[in-house]
Design an enzyme around this catalytic site. Structure first.
Site, short mmCIF file in Angstrom:
data_model
loop_
_atom_site.label_atom_id
_atom_site.label_comp_id
_atom_site.label_asym_id
_atom_site.label_seq_id
_atom_site.Cartn_x
_atom_site.Cartn_y
_atom_site.Cartn_z
N SER A 68 0.80 -1.23 0.00
CA SER A 68 0.00 0.00 0.00
C SER A 68 0.83 1.28 0.00
O SER A 68 0.26 2.37 -0.16
CB SER A 68 -0.95 0.01 1.20
OG SER A 68 -1.99 -0.93 1.01
N LYS A 71 0.32 3.42 -2.96
CA LYS A 71 -0.87 4.27 -3.08
C LYS A 71 -0.55 5.76 -2.99
O LYS A 71 -1.28 6.60 -3.51
CB LYS A 71 -1.90 3.87 -2.01
CG LYS A 71 -2.41 2.45 -2.19
CD LYS A 71 -3.25 1.99 -1.00
CE LYS A 71 -3.68 0.54 -1.15
NZ LYS A 71 -4.44 0.03 0.01
N TYR A 195 -4.02 -2.58 -10.24
CA TYR A 195 -3.92 -2.38 -8.79
C TYR A 195 -3.04 -3.45 -8.14
O TYR A 195 -2.10 -3.12 -7.39
CB TYR A 195 -5.32 -2.39 -8.17
CG TYR A 195 -5.33 -2.37 -6.67
CD1 TYR A 195 -5.04 -1.21 -5.96
CD2 TYR A 195 -5.63 -3.52 -5.94
CE1 TYR A 195 -5.03 -1.19 -4.58
CE2 TYR A 195 -5.63 -3.51 -4.56
CZ TYR A 195 -5.33 -2.34 -3.88
OH TYR A 195 -5.32 -2.33 -2.51
N TYR A 247 -4.37 3.24 7.97
CA TYR A 247 -5.66 2.57 8.19
C TYR A 247 -6.27 3.01 9.51
O TYR A 247 -6.19 4.19 9.84
CB TYR A 247 -5.48 1.04 8.10
CG TYR A 247 -4.70 0.60 6.89
CD1 TYR A 247 -5.13 0.94 5.61
CD2 TYR A 247 -3.52 -0.12 7.01
CE1 TYR A 247 -4.41 0.55 4.48
CE2 TYR A 247 -2.80 -0.51 5.89
CZ TYR A 247 -3.25 -0.16 4.63
OH TYR A 247 -2.54 -0.54 3.53
N VAL A 265 1.35 -3.63 3.96
CA VAL A 265 1.35 -4.90 4.68
C VAL A 265 2.59 -5.75 4.38
O VAL A 265 2.79 -6.80 4.99
CB VAL A 265 0.06 -5.73 4.43
CG1 VAL A 265 -1.15 -5.01 4.96
CG2 VAL A 265 -0.08 -6.08 2.97
#
Length: 313
Positions: A68, A71, A195, A247, A265
């Site tokens: 992530s 992102k 993605y 998160y 992660v």
């Protein structure tokens, strides 16, 4: 008592030594089978200051799946393509829910809460994909990462990407749900393919800290002077990183570390000390929120010892 600034190399080396001896290392991600193979004893840290000095320790040049963290860079690209129109498709608020939750999407009619939860990042990826073939969009993302990191050897870990494709049922559900509300423009399998692959980019702490430098220095690389984004946009990206980058552990990270950052992660975290340094840490063991357990602790130590929290020493 001396007011001397601690030596950056010494601080980084001492933190890495402390992390090597800690027994509480968190749990590696197992829902992506390839990530379950990673050695939980690994730890790396790199800090690049405003003068370009690199302080590195531990497994700082070992490549890992950035997951992530990608992102942040896809958000940067998508804002370059769509500008503030992007915010019609994705919000800017903390989620307070797990990163792959579908409950909020139902309540908020297919508009993800922010670009760093999975649904939001899928919508951002769909924006980049529009008008391109998947291979072209993915190539653009990868070239952007190589450019920022000043390293053309950065590649996608195809084994990790394949592992995510085989097991990404929750992400498939999120994308289809957004599609039902008209918030995914392209074929779902095209968007998800891009993605999964950009999450599977492999990078080291050194490469990530280099790639993040523009966010620490008002949108430009301080060594080359090249402007990646405007100072205003860099400020906005950093703000979303601070509030949403970890998160439902984002508040805890802001409280303890006090810097904008983004986790993955795979165990990596990037962090930004504005006008001071870009930072990357990696320790594969995760906490309950899916963030690197020792990575967060190491960053808390770093900001405390150097007085780098944006909220003051």
């Amino acid at each position: 008592m001396s007011d001397a600034v601690p030596d950056l190399d010494t601080v980084v080396r001492e933190i890495a030594e402390e992390m090597a001896d800690r027994p509480d290392r968190g749990e590696v991600a197992t829902y992506i089978p390839e990530l379950a193979r990673v050695d939980p004893k690994a730890f790396g840290i790199v800090v690049i200051d405003a003068d370009g000095h690199v302080a590195a320790a531990g497994d700082s040049d070992t490549s890992f799946s950035i997951q992530s963290i990608s992102k942040v860079f896809t958000l940067t690209l998508a804002l370059g393509m769509a500008g503030d129109r992007l915010w019609r498709r994705v919000g800017r608020e903390p989620s307070g829910s797990p990163f792959n939750s579908i409950v909020q999407l139902e309540r908020e009619r297919g508009i993800p809460r922010n670009p760093f939860i999975n649904a939001g990042a899928i919508a951002v990826t769909d924006t980049i994909l529009s008008g391109h073939q998947p291979r072209e969009a993915l190539g653009e993302i990868l070239r952007f990462m190589q450019f920022l990191a000043q390293d053309p050897t950065i590649t996608i870990d195809e084994a990790v990407a394949a592992s995510e494709l085989r097991t990404g049922f929750r992400n498939i559900a999120l994308a289809n749900y957004m599609k039902s509300f008209g918030n995914i423009d392209n074929p779902v399998d095209f968007t998800l393919g891009v993605y999964f692959h950009h999450c599977a980019i492999g990078m080291s702490c050194r490469q990530l800290a280099t790639a993040s430098r523009f966010l620490a220095h008002s949108g430009r690389n301080p060594l080359t002077g090249h402007s990646v984004v405007s100072p205003e946009r860099a400020k906005r990206i950093n703000a979303v990183m601070l509030t949403c980058g970890h998160y439902d552990g984002s508040g805890e990270f802001a409280y303890r570390v006090g810097l904008p950052g983004k986790s993955g992660v795979g165990g990596g975290i990037i962090a930004v000390a504005p006008e001071k340094a870009s930072i990357a840490v990696w320790s594969p063991g995760l906490d309950a929120s899916g963030n690197s357990h020792l990575g967060r602790i190491a960053l808390e130590m770093l900001t405390r010892r150097l007085g780098w929290s944006i909220f003051g020493a």
